[in-house]
Design a protein around this motif. Structure first.
Motif, short mmCIF file in Angstrom:
data_model
loop_
_atom_site.label_atom_id
_atom_site.label_comp_id
_atom_site.label_asym_id
_atom_site.label_seq_id
_atom_site.Cartn_x
_atom_site.Cartn_y
_atom_site.Cartn_z
N GLN A 108 0.82 -1.21 0.00
CA GLN A 108 0.00 0.00 0.00
C GLN A 108 0.85 1.26 0.00
O GLN A 108 0.37 2.33 -0.38
N ALA A 109 2.10 1.16 0.37
CA ALA A 109 2.98 2.32 0.41
C ALA A 109 3.48 2.71 -0.98
O ALA A 109 4.09 3.76 -1.15
N PHE A 110 3.20 1.89 -1.99
CA PHE A 110 3.72 2.12 -3.33
C PHE A 110 2.61 2.44 -4.31
O PHE A 110 1.49 1.96 -4.18
N GLU A 111 2.96 3.25 -5.30
CA GLU A 111 2.05 3.53 -6.40
C GLU A 111 2.43 2.63 -7.56
O GLU A 111 3.60 2.54 -7.93
N VAL A 112 1.45 1.97 -8.13
CA VAL A 112 1.69 1.12 -9.29
C VAL A 112 1.58 1.99 -10.54
O VAL A 112 0.58 2.68 -10.75
N ILE A 113 2.62 1.97 -11.34
CA ILE A 113 2.63 2.71 -12.60
C ILE A 113 2.61 1.69 -13.72
O ILE A 113 3.60 0.97 -13.92
N PRO A 114 1.51 1.60 -14.45
CA PRO A 114 1.44 0.60 -15.52
C PRO A 114 2.36 0.95 -16.69
O PRO A 114 2.62 2.12 -16.96
N VAL A 115 2.85 -0.07 -17.33
CA VAL A 115 3.68 0.13 -18.52
C VAL A 115 2.73 0.39 -19.69
O VAL A 115 1.96 -0.48 -20.09
N ASP A 116 2.79 1.60 -20.20
CA ASP A 116 1.95 1.97 -21.34
C ASP A 116 2.82 2.09 -22.59
O ASP A 116 4.01 1.78 -22.57
N THR A 117 2.23 2.54 -23.67
CA THR A 117 2.96 2.66 -24.93
C THR A 117 4.15 3.61 -24.81
O THR A 117 5.24 3.32 -25.33
N LEU A 118 3.97 4.73 -24.14
CA LEU A 118 5.06 5.69 -23.98
C LEU A 118 6.25 5.05 -23.26
O LEU A 118 7.39 5.17 -23.71
N LEU A 119 5.98 4.37 -22.15
CA LEU A 119 7.07 3.75 -21.40
C LEU A 119 7.74 2.64 -22.21
O LEU A 119 8.97 2.52 -22.21
N ASP A 133 19.83 2.00 -27.59
CA ASP A 133 20.96 2.93 -27.51
C ASP A 133 22.02 2.51 -26.50
O ASP A 133 23.19 2.88 -26.66
N TYR A 134 21.64 1.78 -25.45
CA TYR A 134 22.58 1.48 -24.36
C TYR A 134 22.85 -0.01 -24.14
O TYR A 134 23.68 -0.37 -23.31
N SER A 135 22.13 -0.87 -24.86
CA SER A 135 22.35 -2.33 -24.80
C SER A 135 22.34 -2.88 -23.37
O SER A 135 23.18 -3.69 -23.00
N LYS A 136 21.39 -2.42 -22.60
CA LYS A 136 21.20 -2.93 -21.23
C LYS A 136 19.93 -3.77 -21.20
O LYS A 136 19.09 -3.69 -22.09
N PRO A 137 19.74 -4.59 -20.16
CA PRO A 137 18.55 -5.44 -20.09
C PRO A 137 17.25 -4.64 -20.19
O PRO A 137 17.13 -3.55 -19.62
N PHE A 138 16.28 -5.20 -20.93
CA PHE A 138 15.02 -4.49 -21.15
C PHE A 138 14.30 -4.18 -19.83
O PHE A 138 13.74 -3.10 -19.68
N ALA A 139 14.34 -5.10 -18.88
CA ALA A 139 13.67 -4.84 -17.60
C ALA A 139 14.26 -3.60 -16.92
O ALA A 139 13.52 -2.78 -16.37
N ASP A 140 15.56 -3.47 -16.97
CA ASP A 140 16.20 -2.29 -16.38
C ASP A 140 15.80 -1.02 -17.13
O ASP A 140 15.62 0.04 -16.54
N MET A 141 15.64 -1.14 -18.43
CA MET A 141 15.27 0.04 -19.23
C MET A 141 13.81 0.42 -19.03
O MET A 141 13.46 1.59 -19.15
N ILE A 142 12.95 -0.53 -18.66
CA ILE A 142 11.58 -0.20 -18.26
C ILE A 142 11.61 0.64 -16.99
O ILE A 142 10.92 1.65 -16.86
#
Length: 75
Positions: free
Chosen positions: A10-21, A31-40
């Motif tokens: 409850q202390a956290f806000e859930v931010i959904p992954v939308d098209t922009l994100l 551009d940076y070749s890092k893991p996709f999860a980290d880039m999300i």
């Protein structure tokens, strides 16, 4: 345990992954070749103008310098 977890979340806000994100994360991944999860995570912090708190500095420090992402080490 379930009540504890629900109370904790409850202390956290859930931010959904939308098209922009997803697009921003895809661009960062390209551009940076890092893991996709980290880039999300990075895209979310960047688009919502949030600080990114992480101990995984090696996947994010270049973003602080290049796109102005605010990186905070918790300790």
């Amino acid at each position: 345990k379930e009540k504890y977890i629900e109370h904790f979340l409850q202390a956290f806000e859930v931010i959904p992954v939308d098209t922009l994100l997803a697009r921003t994360a895809g661009t960062l991944r390209r551009d940076y070749s890092k893991p996709f999860a980290d880039m999300i995570v990075a895209a979310t912090a960047y688009e919502y103008r949030l600080q990114l708190v992480t101990r995984n500095n090696k996947h994010f420090e270049m973003l602080g310098k290049s796109i102005g992402l605010r990186i905070v080490k918790p300790y």
